[in-house]
Design a protein around this motif. Structure first.
Motif, mmCIF file in Angstrom:
data_model
loop_
_atom_site.group_PDB
_atom_site.id
_atom_site.type_symbol
_atom_site.label_atom_id
_atom_site.label_comp_id
_atom_site.label_asym_id
_atom_site.label_seq_id
_atom_site.Cartn_x
_atom_site.Cartn_y
_atom_site.Cartn_z
ATOM 1 N N LEU A 9 0.841 -1.188 0.012
ATOM 2 C CA LEU A 9 -0.075 -0.026 0.070
ATOM 3 C C LEU A 9 0.851 1.349 0.005
ATOM 4 O O LEU A 9 0.477 2.327 -0.491
ATOM 5 N N ALA A 62 -1.705 7.567 10.378
ATOM 6 C CA ALA A 62 -2.968 7.910 9.867
ATOM 7 C C ALA A 62 -4.114 7.238 10.373
ATOM 8 O O ALA A 62 -5.108 7.668 10.843
ATOM 9 N N GLU A 63 -3.904 5.785 10.417
ATOM 10 C CA GLU A 63 -4.925 4.900 10.908
ATOM 11 C C GLU A 63 -5.095 5.169 12.203
ATOM 12 O O GLU A 63 -6.165 5.159 12.845
ATOM 13 N N ALA A 66 -6.827 8.117 12.946
ATOM 14 C CA ALA A 66 -8.419 8.063 12.854
ATOM 15 C C ALA A 66 -9.316 7.554 13.954
ATOM 16 O O ALA A 66 -10.325 7.887 14.275
ATOM 17 N N ILE A 67 -8.450 6.496 14.501
ATOM 18 C CA ILE A 67 -9.129 5.873 15.797
ATOM 19 C C ILE A 67 -9.215 6.693 16.844
ATOM 20 O O ILE A 67 -10.262 6.583 17.619
ATOM 21 N N LYS A 70 -11.561 9.515 16.249
ATOM 22 C CA LYS A 70 -13.083 8.978 16.530
ATOM 23 C C LYS A 70 -13.394 8.692 17.886
ATOM 24 O O LYS A 70 -14.674 9.021 18.317
ATOM 25 N N ASP B 128 -0.057 -4.012 -5.616
ATOM 26 C CA ASP B 128 -0.955 -2.660 -5.706
ATOM 27 C C ASP B 128 -0.477 -1.588 -6.466
ATOM 28 O O ASP B 128 0.305 -1.680 -7.092
ATOM 29 N N VAL B 179 -9.078 -0.389 -2.268
ATOM 30 C CA VAL B 179 -9.201 0.167 -1.088
ATOM 31 C C VAL B 179 -9.030 1.673 -1.173
ATOM 32 O O VAL B 179 -8.238 2.244 -2.185
ATOM 33 N N ASN B 181 -8.713 5.381 1.638
ATOM 34 C CA ASN B 181 -8.783 5.924 3.082
ATOM 35 C C ASN B 181 -9.773 7.045 2.365
ATOM 36 O O ASN B 181 -9.171 8.331 2.587
ATOM 37 N N SER B 215 -15.540 4.189 9.191
ATOM 38 C CA SER B 215 -14.818 4.313 10.527
ATOM 39 C C SER B 215 -13.484 5.124 10.106
ATOM 40 O O SER B 215 -12.145 5.155 10.760
ATOM 41 N N SER B 216 -13.729 6.085 9.336
ATOM 42 C CA SER B 216 -12.485 7.142 8.949
ATOM 43 C C SER B 216 -11.366 6.354 8.518
ATOM 44 O O SER B 216 -10.170 6.943 8.885
ATOM 45 N N ASN B 217 -11.320 5.117 7.977
ATOM 46 C CA ASN B 217 -10.051 4.525 7.724
ATOM 47 C C ASN B 217 -10.081 3.780 6.377
ATOM 48 O O ASN B 217 -11.164 3.990 5.499
ATOM 49 N N TRP B 218 -9.198 3.140 6.043
ATOM 50 C CA TRP B 218 -9.006 2.477 4.874
ATOM 51 C C TRP B 218 -10.197 1.288 4.770
ATOM 52 O O TRP B 218 -10.500 0.705 5.452
ATOM 53 N N VAL B 251 -6.707 2.475 -4.521
ATOM 54 C CA VAL B 251 -5.533 1.527 -4.742
ATOM 55 C C VAL B 251 -6.183 0.391 -4.958
ATOM 56 O O VAL B 251 -7.057 -0.313 -4.304
ATOM 57 N N GLU B 253 -5.740 -3.541 -5.435
ATOM 58 C CA GLU B 253 -4.930 -4.229 -4.701
ATOM 59 C C GLU B 253 -4.460 -5.929 -5.167
ATOM 60 O O GLU B 253 -5.481 -6.314 -6.113
#
Lengths: 93, 271
Positions: A9, A62-63, A66-67, A70, B128, B179, B181, B215-218, B251, B253
């Motif tokens: 990624l 960043a992950e 975000a957690i 939240k 990816d 995927v 974000n 959940s504000s995530n990937w 992205v 994958e």
């Protein structure tokens, strides 16, 4: 996500398009590792391992951020007097 | 000195006919008599016309006709061979008679048409990438992880253009996993085909999906696209796969060890 997924990624985030891949005849224990990166696009220089690791860390941060956001946002809503049920209806947690 | 007795009938002492001649018909004996030709004697009627009695062939016992044949036109009754007595050699059928052939309705021994699937192949994206791909042109490999398998000849790929190993009707499947974000209003999978070896490309299948961030995530998503494809000319009839995310940060994958974005080709039958 495991480390291979983060690496994949992170590389994909550094440039658009199919600029990189992983060697078929790889070395080491994991094909999807820094040492087995190949660059398809001649206009792009293979990033250093430090640059790749920094990008991986950026994604992980960043992950985590975000957690954290939240959770803090939920707490602020609780502090304002919303119930757990009301918050879940609004933001899903 | 030879002597001649001229009579029409010779009888025994009781008056029974032994030989009678009447109007060029000579009758030997009479009804109920037994006429015996002694052993060692020859009864030669080979130059004559023999009219056999109706009961010469009976329904019981075995009659042997040595050095004789019976014209099929004379066999007017129902002929029923004994069980397990008709050999393949008695058939007029053409073709090779062996353990690999069967007798068709047109009296020909032929190889059976192969049953089941004769070709099934699968390829995947191994890493990816971000943004669009038209087509997905690199980092493609035939599945090779322990436990994965294929049937028959492989597809070949060059710069993202897949060539079929034989003509036929194929089921072509394209599944992409992606995927982001963030949000992506639509992400499109295309299967494109050419009838002139890449001179022009036509979309034969297009399917969409989207990502609404969780959940504000990937957040992952997938698109399934499928088409039947008629490959009547392996040199000119080919396929390729494109993806188009409206959010170019999306992205797509791929993975070297398992299928995430992958392509399946199954030959269903002749073109």
């Amino acid at each position: 996500m495991n480390e291979q997924r983060y690496l994949n990624l992170a590389l994909a985030q550094m440039h658009n398009g199919q600029w990189f891949g992983f060697k078929k005849d790889y070395t080491g224990t994991e094909r999807m590792s820094y040492e087995n990166i190949i660059v398809h696009d001649s206009s792009i220089t293979k990033p250093t391992e430090a640059e790749v690791n920094a990008k991986i860390q950026e994604i992980k941060d960043a992950e985590a951020d975000a957690i954290t956001k939240k959770a803090s946002g939920k707490q602020k809503l609780l502090d304002l007097g919303l119930s757990e049920e009301e918050i879940k209806a609004l933001i899903g947690i | 000195m030879a002597s001649t007795i001229k009579v029409d009938t010779i009888q025994d002492q009781d008056g029974n006919n032994i030989i009678n001649e009447n109007a060029d018909v000579i009758t030997v004996g009479a009804s109920g008599d037994t006429i015996t030709i002694p052993a060692g004697a020859t009864f030669d009627s080979s130059a004559a016309t023999n009219t056999l009695p109706a009961t010469v062939v009976t329904t019981t016992g075995t009659q042997t006709l040595t050095n004789k044949s019976i014209a099929t036109t004379q066999l007017t009754g129902t002929i029923t061979p004994s069980d397990s007595t008709v050999s393949l050699a008695k058939l007029t059928a053409t073709g090779t008679q062996d353990a690999t052939t069967f007798l068709r309705g047109d009296n020909t021994f032929a190889e059976p048409v192969a049953g089941g699937i004769t070709m099934a192949d699968q390829w995947r994206l191994t890493s990816d990438f971000t943004g669009t791909a038209s087509p997905i042109s690199s980092n493609l490999e035939r599945v090779d992880t322990s436990g994965q398998g294929t049937i028959g000849s492989a597809m070949t790929v060059s710069s993202g253009v897949f060539t079929f190993p034989a003509t036929g009707i194929y089921k072509v499947e394209f599944i992409s996993q992606f995927v982001l974000n963030g949000d992506c209003r639509y992400y499109i999978n295309y299967i494109q085909s050419t009838r002139n070896n890449g001179g022009t490309w036509t979309q034969i299948s297009e399917n969409r999906s989207f990502i609404q961030q969780t959940s504000s995530n990937w957040t992952p998503q997938l698109v399934y696209t499928c088409s039947l494809f008629d490959c009547a000319d392996t040199s000119n009839h080919k396929v390729r796969f494109d993806i188009l995310p409206v959010n170019t940060s999306t992205v797509t994958e791929g993975n070297t060890a398992h299928n995430e974005t992958f392509f399946t080709f199954i030959r269903l039958g002749d073109t």
